[in-house]
Design a protein around this motif. Structure first.
Motif, PDB file in Angstrom:
ATOM      1  N   VAL B  77       0.843  -1.206   0.000  1.00 18.57           N
ATOM      2  CA  VAL B  77       0.000   0.000   0.000  1.00 18.57           C
ATOM      3  C   VAL B  77       0.876   1.254   0.000  1.00 18.57           C
ATOM      4  CG1 VAL B  77      -1.792   1.224   1.245  1.00 18.57           C
ATOM      5  CG2 VAL B  77      -1.876  -1.242   1.099  1.00 18.57           C
ATOM      6  N   GLY B  78       1.990   1.201   0.728  1.00 18.80           N
ATOM      7  CA  GLY B  78       2.898   2.351   0.765  1.00 18.80           C
ATOM      8  C   GLY B  78       3.447   2.667  -0.613  1.00 18.80           C
ATOM      9  N   PHE B  79       3.866   1.636  -1.347  1.00 22.16           N
ATOM     10  CA  PHE B  79       4.408   1.872  -2.691  1.00 22.16           C
ATOM     11  C   PHE B  79       3.329   2.370  -3.641  1.00 22.16           C
ATOM     12  CE2 PHE B  79       7.951  -1.220  -1.677  1.00 22.16           C
ATOM     13  CZ  PHE B  79       8.868  -0.202  -1.527  1.00 22.16           C
ATOM     14  N   ALA B  80       2.081   1.886  -3.440  1.00 22.27           N
ATOM     15  CA  ALA B  80       0.995   2.377  -4.294  1.00 22.27           C
ATOM     16  C   ALA B  80       0.793   3.870  -4.060  1.00 22.27           C
ATOM     17  CB  ALA B  80      -0.283   1.603  -3.987  1.00 22.27           C
ATOM     18  N   ILE B  81       0.792   4.281  -2.776  1.00 25.82           N
ATOM     19  CA  ILE B  81       0.632   5.712  -2.473  1.00 25.82           C
ATOM     20  C   ILE B  81       1.810   6.496  -3.046  1.00 25.82           C
ATOM     21  CG2 ILE B  81       0.538   7.391  -0.600  1.00 25.82           C
ATOM     22  CD1 ILE B  81      -0.891   5.220   1.053  1.00 25.82           C
ATOM     23  N   ALA B  82       3.025   5.919  -2.935  1.00 24.50           N
ATOM     24  CA  ALA B  82       4.210   6.599  -3.464  1.00 24.50           C
ATOM     25  C   ALA B  82       4.093   6.758  -4.973  1.00 24.50           C
ATOM     26  CB  ALA B  82       5.463   5.809  -3.105  1.00 24.50           C
ATOM     27  N   THR B  83       3.616   5.711  -5.654  1.00 28.81           N
ATOM     28  CA  THR B  83       3.474   5.783  -7.106  1.00 28.81           C
ATOM     29  C   THR B  83       2.489   6.891  -7.505  1.00 28.81           C
ATOM     30  OG1 THR B  83       3.821   3.410  -7.193  1.00 28.81           O
ATOM     31  CG2 THR B  83       2.915   4.414  -9.149  1.00 28.81           C
ATOM     32  N   GLN B  84       1.338   6.928  -6.818  1.00 24.53           N
ATOM     33  CA  GLN B  84       0.342   7.942  -7.155  1.00 24.53           C
ATOM     34  C   GLN B  84       0.869   9.348  -6.858  1.00 24.53           C
ATOM     35  OE1 GLN B  84      -1.951   9.225  -8.986  1.00 24.53           O
ATOM     36  NE2 GLN B  84      -3.276   7.489  -8.514  1.00 24.53           N
ATOM     37  N   ARG B  85       1.539   9.496  -5.746  1.00 22.87           N
ATOM     38  CA  ARG B  85       2.093  10.795  -5.353  1.00 22.87           C
ATOM     39  C   ARG B  85       3.148  11.252  -6.366  1.00 22.87           C
ATOM     40  NH1 ARG B  85       0.707  14.981  -2.346  1.00 22.87           N
ATOM     41  NH2 ARG B  85       2.552  16.231  -2.080  1.00 22.87           N
ATOM     42  N   PHE B  86       3.990  10.296  -6.795  1.00 22.89           N
ATOM     43  CA  PHE B  86       5.036  10.648  -7.750  1.00 22.89           C
ATOM     44  C   PHE B  86       4.433  11.033  -9.096  1.00 22.89           C
ATOM     45  CE2 PHE B  86       8.666   9.898 -10.538  1.00 22.89           C
ATOM     46  CZ  PHE B  86       9.673  10.506  -9.813  1.00 22.89           C
ATOM     47  N   ARG B  87       3.329  10.346  -9.469  1.00 19.50           N
ATOM     48  CA  ARG B  87       2.673  10.656 -10.745  1.00 19.50           C
ATOM     49  C   ARG B  87       2.099  12.063 -10.742  1.00 19.50           C
ATOM     50  NH1 ARG B  87      -0.096   5.267 -11.939  1.00 19.50           N
ATOM     51  NH2 ARG B  87       1.259   4.414 -13.541  1.00 19.50           N
ATOM     52  N   THR B  88       1.460  12.423  -9.594  1.00 18.73           N
ATOM     53  CA  THR B  88       0.759  13.704  -9.591  1.00 18.73           C
ATOM     54  C   THR B  88       1.666  14.863  -9.201  1.00 18.73           C
ATOM     55  OG1 THR B  88       0.021  13.141  -7.377  1.00 18.73           O
ATOM     56  CG2 THR B  88      -1.534  12.769  -9.140  1.00 18.73           C
ATOM     57  N   LYS B  89       2.616  14.642  -8.292  1.00 17.61           N
ATOM     58  CA  LYS B  89       3.419  15.760  -7.789  1.00 17.61           C
ATOM     59  C   LYS B  89       4.890  15.684  -8.189  1.00 17.61           C
ATOM     60  CE  LYS B  89      -0.039  17.420  -5.488  1.00 17.61           C
ATOM     61  NZ  LYS B  89      -0.653  18.706  -5.823  1.00 17.61           N
ATOM     62  N   GLY B  90       5.330  14.519  -8.674  1.00 20.15           N
ATOM     63  CA  GLY B  90       6.718  14.410  -9.115  1.00 20.15           C
ATOM     64  C   GLY B  90       7.720  14.196  -7.995  1.00 20.15           C
ATOM     65  N   SER B  91       7.250  13.957  -6.777  1.00 16.93           N
ATOM     66  CA  SER B  91       8.195  13.676  -5.692  1.00 16.93           C
ATOM     67  C   SER B  91       7.468  12.953  -4.562  1.00 16.93           C
ATOM     68  CB  SER B  91       8.838  14.968  -5.192  1.00 16.93           C
ATOM     69  OG  SER B  91       8.460  15.243  -3.875  1.00 16.93           O
ATOM     70  N   VAL B  92       8.225  12.218  -3.754  1.00 18.80           N
ATOM     71  CA  VAL B  92       7.604  11.548  -2.605  1.00 18.80           C
ATOM     72  C   VAL B  92       8.126  12.147  -1.293  1.00 18.80           C
ATOM     73  CG1 VAL B  92       6.994   9.379  -3.697  1.00 18.80           C
ATOM     74  CG2 VAL B  92       9.288   9.671  -2.826  1.00 18.80           C
TER      75      VAL B  92
END
Lengths: 180, 102
Positions: B77-92
Motif C-alpha cells: 500500500v505504501g508503494f501504491a501511495i508513493a506511485t500515485q504521489r510521484f505521478r501527480t506531484k513528481g516527488s515523494v
C-alpha cells in the motif's frame, strides 16, 4: 561430561546471538546513516536477514527461512522503488533527507530505554530449555493454522487480497474528466 | 534467562532505530523502512517469547506470520501511495505533502 557439553553449547549459542544482534543493530543504523539509497535498502535487507538467522538460532526453523526469503524479495523491490522515486538515489549530492532530528532522537532513545528497563526488571517465568523438533513444530503449526487460528489465517489472506486491490486502485493514473 | 534478555534488548534497540527513522526521514520510502524495522523488532520479540517462555504454544508463531503479512501489506500500500504521489506531484518528499490539508 554431558552437563559440561550443554553449558559450552549454551555459551556458544549466547555468543552467536550477541554477535548476530550487534550485526542487526549495526545494519539497521546504517540504513539511516548512508546517503546512498541502494546501500540503505541493502543494509535493511542485511538487518532483516540477520533477524532471520537469529530465528534459526532460536530453533524456529520455518519462521527463520520464511523471514529470509520474504525480506530478500521485499527489500529488492524496495531498492528498485527507491531508485525510481528518490531525487538523489546514488547519494552523490549529499542531500540532507531528514528533519526534526532532536525530537526523533529523543523519542527513539526514550522508547528504546523504556523497553530495555522493562525487559531487565521483569520477572520472567521459568525459561524453557527444550523446544519441539522442527518436524513436530511444522506439524503443530499447520494444525494450529487449520484449527484454532483458522479465522486469523483466513483474515490475513483476505487482507492480502484487499491490499492488492487497494494498491492497484491507488496506483492507477488519475484522470481528470474535465481534461477530456 | 540471559539469552531472552539479550534478544529482547536487541529488539528494543531495533525498535528505537525504527522510531528514529520513521520520525526523522522526509522521504516516504525511508519512513516505510523505519516502520519495517519496528515490525521486525516486534517479530524478534515474539520469536524470543515463543522460544524461551512457551515453546509448546503455536499461536505465537501464528502471530509472527500475521506480522510478516502486515509488513508485506504495508509495503504494497505504501508503494501504491508513493506511485500515485510521484505521478501527480513528481516527488515523494513528505514535507511537500502538507498540500493534502488544503
Amino acid at each position: 561430561m554431558g552437563g559440561n557439553f550443554i553449558i559450552v553449547m549454551n555459551i556458544i549459542r549466547l555468543s552467536i546471538l550477541i554477535i548476530l544482534g550487534l550485526g542487526a543493530i549495526w545494519f539497521a543504523w546504517r540504513v539511516f546513516m548512508t546517503s546512498s539509497m541502494v546501500r540503505s535498502a541493502l543494509s535493511l535487507l542485511a538487518s532483516m536477514a540477520i533477524l532471520g538467522m537469529m530465528f534459526l538460532v532460536m530453533e524456529a526453523e520455518f519462521l527463520g527461512v520464511l523471514q529470509i526469503m520474504m525480506m530478500a524479495t521485499e527489500m529488492s523491490i524496495m531498492a528498485i522503488f527507491m531508485m525510481m522515486y528518490m531525487m538523489d538515489p546514488g547519494g552523490m549530492g549529499n542531500m540532507d533527507m531528514s528533519h526534526q532530528k532532536k525530537l526523533s532522537i529523543g523519542t527513539s532513545l526514550v522508547a528504546g530505554a523504556m523497553v530495555i528497563v522493562a525487559v531487565s526488571f521483569s520477572n520472567w517465568e521459568t525459561i524453557a530449555t527444550e523446544v519441539p523438533t522442527p518436524a513436530k513444530q511444522n506439524y503443530d503449526l499447520g494444525m494450529e493454522l487449520m484449527k484454532r487460528s483458522m479465522m486469523i489465517f483466513e483474515t490475513a489472506g483476505t487482507s492480502i487480497l484487499v491490499a492488492m486491490i487497494v494498491s492497484t486502485a491507488t496506483a492507477l493514473p488519475f484522470k481528470n474528466k474535465k481534461d477530456d | 534467562m540471559i539469552e531472552l534478555i539479550v534478544v529482547l534488548s536487541v529488539g528494543a534497540v531495533l525498535f528505537g532505530i525504527g522510531i528514529y527513522g520513521a520520525l526523522s526521514q522526509t522521504n516516504l520510502v525511508m519512513i516505510m523502512m523505519g516502520i519495517e524495522l519496528m515490525l521486525g523488532a516486534a517479530m524478534l520479540n515474539l520469536v524470543a517469547f515463543w522460544r524461551y517462555l512457551h515453546p509448546e504454544e503455536y499461536s505465537i508463531q501464528m502471530f509472527v506470520l500475521v506480522g510478516m503479512t502486515v509488513m508485506a501489506l504495508e509495503a504494497a500500500v505504501g508503494f501504491a501511495i508513493a506511485t500515485q504521489r510521484f505521478r501527480t506531484k513528481g516527488s515523494v518528499e513528505m514535507e511537500e505533502a502538507s498540500d493534502l490539508k488544503e
